[in-house]
Design an enzyme around this catalytic site. Structure first.
Site, short mmCIF file in Angstrom:
data_model
loop_
_atom_site.label_atom_id
_atom_site.label_comp_id
_atom_site.label_asym_id
_atom_site.label_seq_id
_atom_site.Cartn_x
_atom_site.Cartn_y
_atom_site.Cartn_z
N MET A 172 -12.54 6.64 -4.07
CA MET A 172 -11.09 6.67 -4.21
C MET A 172 -10.49 7.59 -3.15
O MET A 172 -11.00 8.68 -2.91
CB MET A 172 -10.72 7.19 -5.61
N CYS A 173 -9.41 7.12 -2.53
CA CYS A 173 -8.66 7.96 -1.59
C CYS A 173 -7.20 7.98 -2.06
O CYS A 173 -6.93 7.89 -3.24
CB CYS A 173 -8.81 7.41 -0.17
N TYR A 174 -6.27 8.11 -1.13
CA TYR A 174 -4.86 8.18 -1.49
C TYR A 174 -4.31 6.81 -1.90
O TYR A 174 -3.72 6.66 -2.96
CB TYR A 174 -4.03 8.70 -0.31
N GLY A 186 -6.14 3.62 -0.91
CA GLY A 186 -7.13 2.55 -0.83
C GLY A 186 -7.52 2.15 0.58
O GLY A 186 -8.20 1.14 0.77
N PHE A 202 -5.73 6.65 -5.52
CA PHE A 202 -5.24 7.52 -6.59
C PHE A 202 -3.79 7.20 -6.93
O PHE A 202 -3.37 7.31 -8.09
CB PHE A 202 -5.38 8.99 -6.20
#
Length: 109
Positions: free
Chosen positions: A64-66, A68, A93
């Site tokens: 998971m990042c900010y 995708g 996220f």
């Protein structure tokens, strides 16, 4: 799995709730501390070696990042490091927080 798969936050939430996958959050420390998925491991350059030593590579991993985007590169990297089943969470996220606002932890762990 030769290539990572992109999954929706609903599928990621279900896999996490059922203990079917490990969730790795690759956002910066300040963003992670401000809010993250409970149970997520904060993956950084500093924590990567420990993950590589402790993880057998067989358990599925979700990244998971900010939003995708960055998670795609990290997912591909983990595949090349020997992880068998890797997923990138679409929307990151940001999408998780919109879909599951009650499932957000604060602070570091």
């Amino acid at each position: 799995m030769e290539q990572f798969e992109t999954i929706a936050v609903a599928q990621a939430q279900q896999m996490l709730a059922q203990g079917q996958a490990l969730l790795l959050d690759i956002r910066d420390a300040q963003s992670y501390a401000a809010g993250h998925v409970p149970g997520a491991l904060h993956l950084t350059d500093a924590t990567l070696p420990a993950l590589m030593r402790q993880h057998d590579g067989v358990q599925p991993v979700m990244v998971m990042c900010y939003h995708g985007n960055s998670s795609r590169g990290a997912a591909q990297y983990l595949l090349h490091q020997g992880f068998d089943e890797v997923y990138s969470i679409d929307g990151g996220f940001d999408a998780w927080q919109r879909a599951y606002p009650e499932e957000v932890a604060r602070g570091g762990d």
